[in-house]
Scaffold this active site. Structure first.
Site, PDB file in Angstrom:
ATOM      1  N   LYS A 129       0.808  -1.224   0.000  1.00 11.37           N
ATOM      2  CA  LYS A 129       0.000   0.000   0.000  1.00 11.37           C
ATOM      3  C   LYS A 129       0.838   1.270   0.000  1.00 11.37           C
ATOM      4  CE  LYS A 129      -3.778  -2.401   0.322  1.00 11.37           C
ATOM      5  NZ  LYS A 129      -4.418  -2.804  -0.905  1.00 11.37           N
ATOM      6  N   CYS A 130       2.128   1.134  -0.230  1.00 12.81           N
ATOM      7  CA  CYS A 130       3.041   2.275  -0.261  1.00 12.81           C
ATOM      8  C   CYS A 130       2.902   3.004  -1.594  1.00 12.81           C
ATOM      9  CB  CYS A 130       4.478   1.771  -0.082  1.00 12.81           C
ATOM     10  SG  CYS A 130       5.727   3.063  -0.114  1.00 12.81           S
ATOM     11  N   GLY A 131       3.090   4.317  -1.567  1.00  8.01           N
ATOM     12  CA  GLY A 131       3.087   5.093  -2.797  1.00  8.01           C
ATOM     13  C   GLY A 131       4.196   4.680  -3.758  1.00  8.01           C
ATOM     14  N   LEU A 132       5.211   3.988  -3.235  1.00  3.31           N
ATOM     15  CA  LEU A 132       6.302   3.492  -4.079  1.00  3.31           C
ATOM     16  C   LEU A 132       6.037   2.074  -4.598  1.00  3.31           C
ATOM     17  CD1 LEU A 132       9.278   4.796  -1.883  1.00  3.31           C
ATOM     18  CD2 LEU A 132       8.394   5.798  -4.003  1.00  3.31           C
ATOM     19  N   ALA A 133       4.869   1.524  -4.303  1.00  4.52           N
ATOM     20  CA  ALA A 133       4.539   0.150  -4.730  1.00  4.52           C
ATOM     21  C   ALA A 133       4.652  -0.079  -6.239  1.00  4.52           C
ATOM     22  CB  ALA A 133       3.149  -0.246  -4.226  1.00  4.52           C
TER      23      ALA A 133
END
Length: 170
Positions: free
Chosen positions: A46-50
């Site tokens: 769920k990270c913006g870097l996913a």
């Protein structure tokens, strides 16, 4: 430097001295990766870097036959961005990002419960925050000799690591 004693002798550790548990609970002995470069990444679905999962998978597909190993270590220590259970995480990564490289069970990368591999990596290759991991998708490239080679910031895209991987594969 982290070292351990064996038969009264002290020697420097390498990643081959560690075992990890895969997402499905099987033990993975990192000795299996001797003489191969390994890319270790703490991940979170769920990270913006996913979206980096796709780039990591691309590296995995492009260089696995040459010896590269990509290992994802899911971590929920940064804003709760890995809410999936060990049972559902690998499937989520496969469905949402096409991930086929090995994922471990969720681990801690900072604090008292830091996974031993990450304690070792952080000591050998400190970053901007010293011996702490700044955020999800911090990456460590390990040389074929089992020695940590280079650490990359969370925002460093997998594509920007490719030249270093090619160098290690020579």
């Amino acid at each position: 430097m982290i070292s351990k004693k064996k038969n009264g002798k002290v020697f420097a550790m390498k990643i081959y001295d560690f075992e990890v548990s895969t997402a499905n609970g099987k033990t993975l002995d990192l000795k299996e990766f001797k003489n191969r470069p390994v890319l270790v990444v703490n991940t979170a679905t769920k990270c913006g870097l996913a979206p980096q999962f796709e780039g990591l998978e691309k590296l995995h597909q492009q260089y696995k036959d040459d010896g590269l190993v990509v290992l994802g270590f899911p971590c929920n220590q940064f804003a709760g961005q890995e809410p999936e259970s060990n049972d559902t995480m690998a499937e989520t990564c496969k469905l949402n990002h096409g991930v086929t490289f090995t994922l471990t069970q969720k681990i801690n990368v900072n604090g008292k419960e830091t996974h031993p591999l990450f304690k070792y990596l952080k000591q050998r290759l400190p970053g901007t925050l010293g011996k702490r991991i700044k955020w999800n998708f911090t990456k460590f490239l390990i040389g074929p000799n089992g020695e940590p080679y280079k650490r990359y910031a969370p925002t460093t895209s997998p594509e920007k690591i490719e030249k270093d991987i090619q160098q290690l594969l020579k």
